[in-house]
Design a protein around this motif. Structure first.
Motif, short mmCIF file in Angstrom:
data_model
loop_
_atom_site.label_atom_id
_atom_site.label_comp_id
_atom_site.label_asym_id
_atom_site.label_seq_id
_atom_site.Cartn_x
_atom_site.Cartn_y
_atom_site.Cartn_z
N UNK A 164 -31.60 -23.86 -32.34
CA UNK A 164 -30.88 -22.66 -32.79
C UNK A 164 -31.54 -21.39 -32.29
N UNK A 165 -32.85 -21.36 -32.32
CA UNK A 165 -33.57 -20.18 -31.86
C UNK A 165 -33.49 -20.01 -30.35
N UNK A 166 -33.42 -21.13 -29.62
CA UNK A 166 -33.40 -21.05 -28.15
C UNK A 166 -32.03 -20.63 -27.62
N UNK A 167 -30.97 -21.25 -28.13
CA UNK A 167 -29.63 -20.95 -27.60
C UNK A 167 -29.03 -19.73 -28.26
N UNK A 168 -29.57 -19.31 -29.41
CA UNK A 168 -29.10 -18.10 -30.05
C UNK A 168 -27.90 -18.35 -30.94
N UNK A 169 -28.00 -18.01 -32.19
CA UNK A 169 -26.90 -18.11 -33.14
C UNK A 169 -26.87 -16.84 -33.97
N UNK B 146 -33.08 -21.31 -39.30
CA UNK B 146 -33.56 -22.33 -40.23
C UNK B 146 -32.43 -22.93 -41.07
N UNK B 147 -31.23 -22.31 -40.99
CA UNK B 147 -30.07 -22.84 -41.71
C UNK B 147 -29.44 -23.94 -40.85
N UNK C 103 -39.30 -16.87 -32.46
CA UNK C 103 -39.49 -17.54 -31.17
C UNK C 103 -38.98 -16.62 -30.06
N UNK C 104 -39.83 -16.38 -29.07
CA UNK C 104 -39.40 -15.63 -27.89
C UNK C 104 -38.59 -16.57 -27.00
N UNK C 105 -37.27 -16.51 -27.15
CA UNK C 105 -36.40 -17.49 -26.51
C UNK C 105 -36.56 -17.48 -25.00
N UNK C 106 -36.56 -16.31 -24.38
CA UNK C 106 -36.64 -16.24 -22.93
C UNK C 106 -37.92 -16.86 -22.41
#
Length: 817
Positions: A573-578, A583-584, A727-730
């Motif tokens: 969820x943190x990587x692809x972005x929601x 955490x949900x 999390x720093x996704x990039x």
């Protein structure tokens, strides 16, 4: 009178004056367009023509004259069933065909027609009807309108009675598309021409025919004939054949008096394929190319000018235009096709449609080379999952063409127009409404976070796909996803943000898409089902023979493994972005695929750009993540078909690490993998009570074991993350991409294997050189007593010592001692 009515007037009355030279047996029509019924003897196609009419109108004489090519004064009251010899030929180079024609003469036509039409599965259904009347007896023509045509109408299409606001009762509505086409034959033209008593009746003949064909829309043509003089006898049965070979129903809706939706979709797709400059218009050159492609005949400039004048004077009532900037729009192109239909030239559109693989129901038949393309890539079809460079270029041109606002973003209306030519539902292949059609039997299905936000009840599995496109939705707020430049890319790639709507709009089915998201979605569906994706591109007009430009982008498939409580879903969820709290999370019982993108340094990617292109900057990487739940990780397919395996474990849970460690043993030796630990924030925050009972030591032992394991296999050390702390996704996406196709250590003992391979190559060269020396020594041993040995050895040395000086003069070679 508008041009459309003029065309209809020409369709209503087509009187033949000269007999045609071709006969029924010499017509060339494809087998695919004959009735779908197959005969048992050899699988040949067949058509059946039923001859009806009042007694004494010359039905049997017409059949007898047509078969024997000779008029006989004495014929039976009813001809026996006539079965013509098998006709065969070719259809514009599309293969062979064969068919059998059966002509059924009747004496008691009412009973015959009722019996055939009432049978649920007749042994020989009627494909066309020839209805005969006597030109010398006007009463037989009146019987057409009062008896025969209403009888045909009732037998094949029982009326549906519906109440209207203008009547207390109801109105009869017939489905004319279910009624066999009817050819009306006015027989005994020789007697009618010689009889002056019916001169006044003949003056009103044209108006009566127009009125008759206007009332009964399934009447295709009225032809005057004479069985005695053989005038137009062939034309009667030729036309009966043609209405079967080139059916009107799939192309033109007689009830609505317009082209069918499927016909419009098919010709819109063909329009796009000939629109070479992708401006949404056909210029004169593109239309001439269309003409030459199918009919091998150039189109004259005056003909194009005439079409433009006619279309410009007859603009539709809606907002569509036929001519724009002196070019034909899609609506104008369809209007030209409709002209041919209204003038009864149905062979023209059918020839075009069949060339592109449309069947009688206008279903596009996808060629085998699209489903299973020939490739030089060794291995299974999974090696061909990624989109080709030409496919990416096609999607790029499609995006540019339909970007109505030229703002680099497809609106919902733009997306609808792109997919308006595919079969219903006309939606993108990744839309959950099409999950069952696109991904049934696949390992995973797409997971779209924006759809879960838009629709209150999204499909949860392949077997429970909802067909309701407008279930509870929300209104989109401004779209703010990542752009096409690394400088513009945010720290985390997010999906469109959405605000709940108090009144859900009925037509909202997709959020806006930027090009990078548009491409990533296509790579995602191709990774799940490559064959269906190629079919979808083909339906949109893609041709694999299109020229491709070099593209600085590629796609990788990543499978995420971990136990149920390892935190892999929150990490994804943190990587692809929601738009919700990462955490949900929700537990899923089947694998789900999600996608995003990142820019990675080209210089650090393997098998990427050439050395001269590596200085151009970053390369776009489409990242396809498939989350494999614990219950779905037991099969062999779970650990195959990906470029990287992400092994996610909980830093605080030893069983979580043992799960991924055991699963790693099932991976192939050359499969790249990376270990990622979650919940790192809880390691240092362990309470003092945990340190006293040794649980903190247990947490550290998990990390130590993972680190030692990675060092033994010469892998990158485990990367620790904390979704709760952010999390720093990039940053993590770049790291994952470099592990998959970059210069990071992701394959077990890869460096050692390269050294061993280099050592084996060196040893092979040394062994080859040793064998050569032994061979020379052996030859010298056997020839040492001969003078030839010295000359052979000298030649050997001269060959390896040959050289030239810097000015091109040959250097001297020393003597052999």
């Amino acid at each position: 009178v508008c041009a459309r009515h003029l065309f209809e007037l020409q369709r209503f009355h087509s009187l033949s004056t000269q007999p045609r030279s071709c006969s029924l047996h010499r017509n060339a029509c494809p087998m695919s367009i004959i009735s779908k019924r197959k005969k048992g003897d050899g699988g040949r196609g067949s058509i059946t023509i039923l001859v009806l009419g009042d007694e004494g109108t010359g039905k049997s004489s017409l059949v007898s004259t047509f078969v024997s090519r000779h008029f006989s004064e004495r014929v039976p009251g009813v001809m026996t069933r006539v079965r013509l010899p098998i006709a065969s030929g070719s259809s514009q180079g599309r293969g062979g065909w064969s068919y059998v024609t059966t002509i059924v003469d009747t004496q008691n036509g009412d009973a015959t027609l009722a019996a055939v039409a009432s049978s649920a599965a007749p042994s020989e259904p009627v494909d066309a009807i020839v209805l005969v009347y006597d030109l010398d007896r006007p009463s037989t023509f009146q019987r057409l309108e009062s008896h025969w045509l209403p009888l045909i109408e009732r037998c094949y299409s029982p009326p549906a009675v519906t109440e209207t606001c203008n009547s207390i009762g109801g109105s009869e509505i017939y489905d004319y598309n279910k009624i066999p086409p009817v050819i009306i034959a006015g027989n005994k033209l020789d007697l009618s021409s010689a009889s002056p008593a019916h001169e006044d009746a003949r003056l009103d003949d044209r108006q009566q025919i127009v009125a008759l064909m206007g009332r009964f829309k399934f009447v295709r043509q009225c032809i005057k004939t004479s069985a005695k003089t053989l005038l137009n006898v062939n034309d009667i049965f030729d036309k009966a054949q043609q209405v079967v070979f080139y059916p009107m129903g799939p192309l033109f809706d007689l009830t609505e008096a317009r082209m069918t939706d499927n016909c419009c979709k098919a010709f819109t797709r063909i329009f796009r394929m000939f629109d070479e400059d992708k401006d949404g218009l056909l210029n004169d050159l593109e239309l001439s190319t269309f003409q030459n492609h199918f009919f091998k005949k150039a189109i004259h400039a005056n003909k194009l000018t005439g079409w433009k004048k006619v279309l410009s004077k007859n603009q539709p009532d809606n907002d569509e235009v036929y001519i724009q900037d002196d070019k034909f729009t899609v609506a104008g192109f369809l209007a030209i096709i409709e002209m041919f239909m209204l003038k009864e030239f149905f062979d023209v559109p059918w020839r075009v449609l069949r060339h592109f693989g449309y069947d009688d129901d206008l279903n596009l038949q996808v060629p085998d080379w699209v489903v299973s393309p020939s490739s030089k890539i060794k291995g299974s079809d999974e090696s061909q999952w990624s989109l080709s460079a030409s496919a990416v270029d096609f999607l790029d041109s499609l995006f540019t063409q339909f970007d109505s606002n030229n703002d680099g973003e497809l609106t919902e209306d733009d997306i609808k127009r792109i997919f308006s030519i595919v079969p219903n539902p006309s939606l993108p292949p990744w839309h959950p409404t099409r999950t069952k059609d696109m991904f049934e039997g696949c390992f995973s299905v797409p997971c779209l976070d924006w759809y879960k936000t838009l629709f209150l009840s999204p499909p949860s599995s392949i077997g429970s796909v909802s067909s309701d496109e407008h279930a509870g939705v929300t209104i989109l707020s401004p779209h703010d996803t990542s752009g096409a430049s690394p400088d513009d890319m945010p720290d985390s790639v997010s999906s469109p943000s959405m605000t709940p709507a108090s009144t859900p709009p009925e037509s909202l089915i997709h959020p806006p898409l930027k090009f990078v998201d548009w491409s990533t979605y296509w790579f995602m569906v191709s990774s799940i089902n490559p064959a269906k994706t190629r079919m979808e591109l083909y339906r949109l007009g893609y041709d694999s023979k299109m020229d491709a430009k070099s593209s600085l982008s590629r796609a990788i498939r990543i499978k995420i493994f971990g136990s149920s409580q390892s935190g892999k879903t929150a990490l994804l969820n943190a990587l692809v972005g929601t738009n919700k709290d990462p955490l949900d999370t929700e537990e899923s019982g089947h694998p789900e695929t999600r996608c995003t993108h990142v820019y990675a340094p080209s210089a650090r990617l393997v098998n990427g750009c050439s050395k001269t292109e590596k200085n151009l900057g970053d390369e776009l990487i489409h990242m396809i993540f498939t989350e494999v739940p614990e219950v779905a990780s037991t099969g062999s397919e779970a650990v195959a078909n990906c470029e990287l395996a992400m092994l996610v474990f909980d830093c605080n849970d030893e069983q979580s690490y043992e799960y991924v460690h055991a699963l790693e043993e099932r991976l192939s030796e050359d499969m790249p993998r990376v270990f990622i630990g979650t919940k790192k924030d809880t390691i240092c925050a362990a309470p003092k009570s945990d340190e006293e009972d040794g649980s903190s030591t247990g947490r550290r032992s998990v990390l130590v074991a993972a680190q030692i394991h990675c060092e033994e296999l010469d892998l990158e050390l485990p990367t620790l993350t904390s979704v709760a702390s952010g999390v720093e996704a990039e940053k993590y996406l770049k790291y994952i991409a470099l592990c998959a196709i970059g210069d990071l250590r992701s394959k077990p003992n890869a460096a050692q294997k390269r050294r061993e391979a280099r050592w084996r190559r060196n040893m092979l060269w040394l062994s080859g050189g040793g064998i050569s020396l032994v061979g020379v020594a052996a030859v010298g041993y056997f020839l040492r007593g001969e003078k030839r040995f010295e000359s052979i050895l000298r030649s050997f040395k001269n060959f390896f010592s040959r050289g030239e000086s810097s000015n091109g003069v040959a250097l001297p070679v020393g003597r052999i001692p």
